[in-house]
Design a protein around this motif. Sequence first.
Motif, mmCIF file in Angstrom:
data_model
loop_
_atom_site.group_PDB
_atom_site.id
_atom_site.type_symbol
_atom_site.label_atom_id
_atom_site.label_comp_id
_atom_site.label_asym_id
_atom_site.label_seq_id
_atom_site.Cartn_x
_atom_site.Cartn_y
_atom_site.Cartn_z
ATOM 1 N N VAL A 56 47.147 46.176 32.711
ATOM 2 C CA VAL A 56 46.364 45.392 33.655
ATOM 3 C C VAL A 56 44.936 45.918 33.696
ATOM 4 C CG1 VAL A 56 46.117 44.759 36.065
ATOM 5 C CG2 VAL A 56 48.374 44.809 35.035
ATOM 6 N N THR B 274 50.293 39.587 32.089
ATOM 7 C CA THR B 274 50.627 40.993 31.834
ATOM 8 C C THR B 274 51.715 41.112 30.771
ATOM 9 O OG1 THR B 274 50.132 41.337 34.151
ATOM 10 C CG2 THR B 274 51.097 43.181 32.986
ATOM 11 N N ALA C 91 48.058 40.858 39.626
ATOM 12 C CA ALA C 91 48.467 41.648 38.462
ATOM 13 C C ALA C 91 48.526 43.131 38.833
ATOM 14 C CB ALA C 91 47.501 41.417 37.304
ATOM 15 N N CYS C 92 47.538 43.596 39.601
ATOM 16 C CA CYS C 92 47.529 45.012 39.999
ATOM 17 C C CYS C 92 48.716 45.329 40.890
ATOM 18 C CB CYS C 92 46.239 45.348 40.756
ATOM 19 S SG CYS C 92 44.782 45.315 39.735
ATOM 20 N N SER D 142 43.769 38.838 39.421
ATOM 21 C CA SER D 142 43.658 40.274 39.137
ATOM 22 C C SER D 142 44.406 41.080 40.187
ATOM 23 C CB SER D 142 42.200 40.722 39.147
ATOM 24 O OG SER D 142 41.492 40.068 38.152
#
Lengths: 360, 328
Positions: B235, B229, B77-78, B74
């Motif tokens: 996201v 993504t 992805a951010c 996560s």
Amino acid sequence: MKTKTILSILTAAVLALSVTACSTEQGTGQASGETSKETESAGETAPADDSGSAQAAAKVLIMPKLVGIPWFNASDVGAMRAGEEIGIEVVYAGPTQPDAAEQVKMIEDYLNQGIDAICIAANDPTALKPVLNTARDMGILVMDWDTPADIEDVDYSVQSVDPTEYGEALWDYMVKAMGAEEGQYAILTGGLEAAALNMWIDAGREYAKEKYPNLELVTEPIATNEQQQEAYSRTLDLIKTYPDLKAIVAVSTPAPIGAAQAVQEKGLQDQIAVVGGVLPNDANQYLKDGSLDYGVVEANPELLGYATAKIAAMALNGEKIEDGALIEGVGNITVYENGKTIVLGPPLIIDANNVDEYDF
Amino acid sequence: MKIQWKKIFNQKYTNALIVVMLFLLFSIATDAFFTFENMSDVLKSYAVLGILSCGMLPIIISGGIDVSIGAIISACACVMALFMKNVSSNLLLAFVVSALFGALLGAINGLLISLLKIQPLVVTLGTYSIINGCMIYLTNGSWITEIPDNLISFGRMRPLGIPIQTIFFLLVGLLTMFLLRHTLWGRGVYAIGGDEVSAERIGYKPGWIKFLLYVYFGFLAGIAAVVHTSIMSQVDPNAFKGYEMTIISAVVLGGVNIAGGFGSIFNVVVGVLFLAITYNGLILMKVSSYWQNIIVGAIMLIAIAADTIKKKREEAEKTVVDVEYKEG
């Protein structure tokens, strides 16, 4: 935003230093969040105190399930707005994780500091029972909002929408998006065991039997584990299994997005209608490209926070809260026969035209 | 014929056999299952699980575990999404940034585990909490939308008709297989999973091997973040909550011993296929969703029971050998 990127890389470096900090991290993170909220609200209410009469402003604690997510950030804004308008002190504080034990601890702290009302979005009704009863024994007004506590433990319960009304709205807008009162449809849900979601689904299915007898549900609700990627894969499966599928109704916020995405990828925007409960910010692009037709939102969280603070203030003033009463800035409320449950109004419907008006 | 069956059972292929049987069942029972469209859809949706399982495999072989991976992917992805939106929308750079950031977070796990010799479960539970906390703080839990179009169109690429995500899974699988089979590090992973003390005596450096394990997993999480993504086109910081359990189940269902020591990419492929095709096939067979969970649970139990019975038998044989040796 650039600074955020750099910040996130820097935090990684900080992590390397915080060897044994795993338990303290959470504690401090939460404490700092709390104090910032407190100073914020103190700052906002200070002028009200000055201009007020000899009587000190009532202090109302509004506790979300957790802080830091867009939904509850929006409620925060609404609660503060109400506080400013009516001149009461609103403290908006909650744990950083949806944890009932944390909520209990925080409420105990606020009870020691002195407080006039508690409004709680309950993470676990059973765990909160003792502390809510202690508060009531101390003569404090106890309410719940957003997510109910045990109805026996509260004086009022502020709910955004009636589950039956919400379920019916979902089906109504699905039919509207299909453009016909007949055809095959499927249901996606967050989890088969989620009681609130099941209430909506059951209400909608009952309603459809009477009102839209020609709709055909192809299979039992399909679980998506509250995840967009699951909703996406399951929708791809459904499209292949039922080639005549005309609509998907999805509950649990990531599910409609995942469904819309699958529909869009297969180029079926015009054949398959998708409706469901979403957050406007996440749904924006899908509403605009036509893969998602309507978002049926339980409430505007800003309004929910606002109404909660206002109702708390009314109750503290000893005002009677009656069915059909008009609350300024909220609208006419519904009060159930138990005299406790207050329902604000119909769900918020978003589509491609109005989605930009909301930010949560 | 009989001998061949026995051979299949004895060569750790029980779970693969179950997957093959399910595959045949679904292909016969439904028209839509064994089609190019369905197969490529399924492999596309499960590519992220596949890539991450390839990273979890060496860690489990080494006797370790990583439960922070949901937070790491996560976070990657951010960071990747914010980088693409604010700094540069170059796709290659996005991969580099995401993979490096993942490797960095993995390195933190690796350092704590190898230098301070803290249990991997404890370390990764801690880092999970920290990384997750930071992510929620930075993003406020909101989704990051409006990802640059080139990532989305990259996600829709299908060279030779195969989804690009599936190709990534394939490449990562091959890379992991090569690393495990043909490098000193890879052999060391098996060695410390079998017996760390003996591994150290014969010259392997467990600390170094473990450090690289977690760095590699972080690196793959970074790659997986971009792949994910490219499918989801936004996201959600909470998308991978609890995902570590899905990864671990994929690896274990494929027949890898959770206690470490053995396992291969073949097991990962079996485990991922198992999870991928069961739900897909059951929906295509129009099985009610209430029954789906029951059926999936039952198949899992059968797979694991078969595996355990087989191992018990093997152990029983070993014991006999030991006793005979002592008497002799």
